[in-house]
Design an enzyme around this catalytic site. Sequence first.
Site, mmCIF file in Angstrom:
data_model
loop_
_atom_site.group_PDB
_atom_site.id
_atom_site.type_symbol
_atom_site.label_atom_id
_atom_site.label_comp_id
_atom_site.label_asym_id
_atom_site.label_seq_id
_atom_site.Cartn_x
_atom_site.Cartn_y
_atom_site.Cartn_z
ATOM 1 C CB CYS B 185 -0.900 0.021 1.234
ATOM 2 S SG CYS B 185 -1.841 -1.479 1.517
ATOM 3 C CG HIS B 189 -2.011 5.032 -1.065
ATOM 4 N ND1 HIS B 189 -2.776 6.012 -1.652
ATOM 5 C CD2 HIS B 189 -2.433 3.865 -1.611
ATOM 6 C CE1 HIS B 189 -3.637 5.457 -2.500
ATOM 7 N NE2 HIS B 189 -3.439 4.154 -2.501
ATOM 8 N NE ARG B 233 -9.667 1.642 -3.630
ATOM 9 C CZ ARG B 233 -9.405 1.926 -4.903
ATOM 10 N NH1 ARG B 233 -9.914 2.979 -5.481
ATOM 11 N NH2 ARG B 233 -8.628 1.157 -5.617
ATOM 12 C CB CYS B 237 -5.924 -1.608 -3.523
ATOM 13 S SG CYS B 237 -6.257 0.157 -3.364
#
Lengths: 212, 276
Positions: B185, B189, B233, B237
């Site tokens: 992630c 991000h 969501r 991803c």
Amino acid sequence: MGIRMTAWVVLGMPLIAAPGCMSFPDAPATRSLGEKMVAESYPGMPDSLTRRAVQDKAQSICSKVGKEKLTQEEAAEVVRLSRESMKYPAAGKLAGDWQAGARLAYAGQGGRVVGGKVETAKENGALCSNCHALDPGEVNVGNIGPSLIGYGAARGSSEEVARLTYERIYNAWAYAPCSNMPRLGANGHLTPEQITQVVAYLIDPQSPVNRK
Amino acid sequence: MRRVGPGATASLFAGAVFAGCVLAAGAALAQGKPPDPMAVGRQLLAEDNPGELWVQRGENLYREKRGPREASLEACDFGLGPGTLEGAFTHLPRYFADTGKVEDLESRLLKCMVELQGFDRAAIIQTRFSNLDRASDMEALATYVASRSNGMKMDVRLDHPREREMYKAGEYLFFRRTGPTDFACITCHGDEGKRIRLQDLPNMTDRRQMQAVIAGWPAYRGTHSTVRTMQHRLYDCNWQMRLPDLGFASDVSIALTTYLNYQGNGAVIRVPGVRR
């Protein structure tokens, strides 16, 4: 009053103990719990796909939590593993057809899974423009990686530049251990031949990447 | 027959708005402004949020006696006692003594639909996400229940040892690189001002940006013409990372949600949000 005081003491206990809890659970316990979760969180998937969620050694080294830094030894180990992984095209030539590379560089398809099946694509895209600027005329590009506009114009298109570029696409971690760049060749997302095409797109003087 | 009305109406509306926003993007680029072509579309949508239709549908589904047991979901306990919805979402995920597990909003709904209403677990999971042919009860229900915390602050507590473990596992997974893209992630991000192509990426190491994310899920997604939940969501991803289909209400999904919601504590809930 007495009862209320007792309630306060009892309810207050966890709060007082909270700072001690901050280290619970410790890193090894967290790792084994996290890995157990991964093993159980892709139900009904074939082994060929669940295997994708298993880390290799380099990925494991590159998964530092928070601001924890890679040690020199770890970085050297990732470089060593990455050098070991390097494979080259059978034909030997490291810069291929830049026009084929131009198509690949903007293609994002291939390898995604829906309903336990890998999408049907003629070939995997090279994913470059998701993160890099390439052709200065194309604005639909990402910026997670550095801009590659003028990449070949700045470096030339010698054998050495072709080899460096090829290796950095095949396995970027041989040069920048644990960088954000996927190891596109080593992971099998791109074939060595496809990488030679992307190399040409980056270094060929005719490529829009190097247009004056 | 299942109703698809809201989806179809919203789809037309979203199509018009997003066509308009492509033009707006061109204008912004021509003027040399930072490219955020979706901002105009998002603002237009937020002013007349199609997601409100899902709130209404979710409330109907919540109150209606349904399933083999002909029961409503009004006895479902989201952590503040059966039937108490106000503020319940602000503390999710949390530990539930009746299951002995940390659960998020969707896993709790799943449990209640199975145990109170008698629905088949596999069938609910099959229809967990809507598509153009079929609405999803789960998406509507999650949106309704979350919306009952609108105006309140996200407040995940981690008092229970299982919650603490879930949070730490979520943090571990947030930084865990895997799959053919070597992504975690954090890869997309973890920095300021980053984009995948023209899509802005929130920096999830920044509390305020994290709060902006957490405040608005479930969200109406213009490109999907429907409301999506945090479970979707994370599934999405995973898909982009070339991982296998992430299990619905799986521990990986709940651990990541625990980590993210805790990072977003203090966010004022405004559900459904509006996203690209």
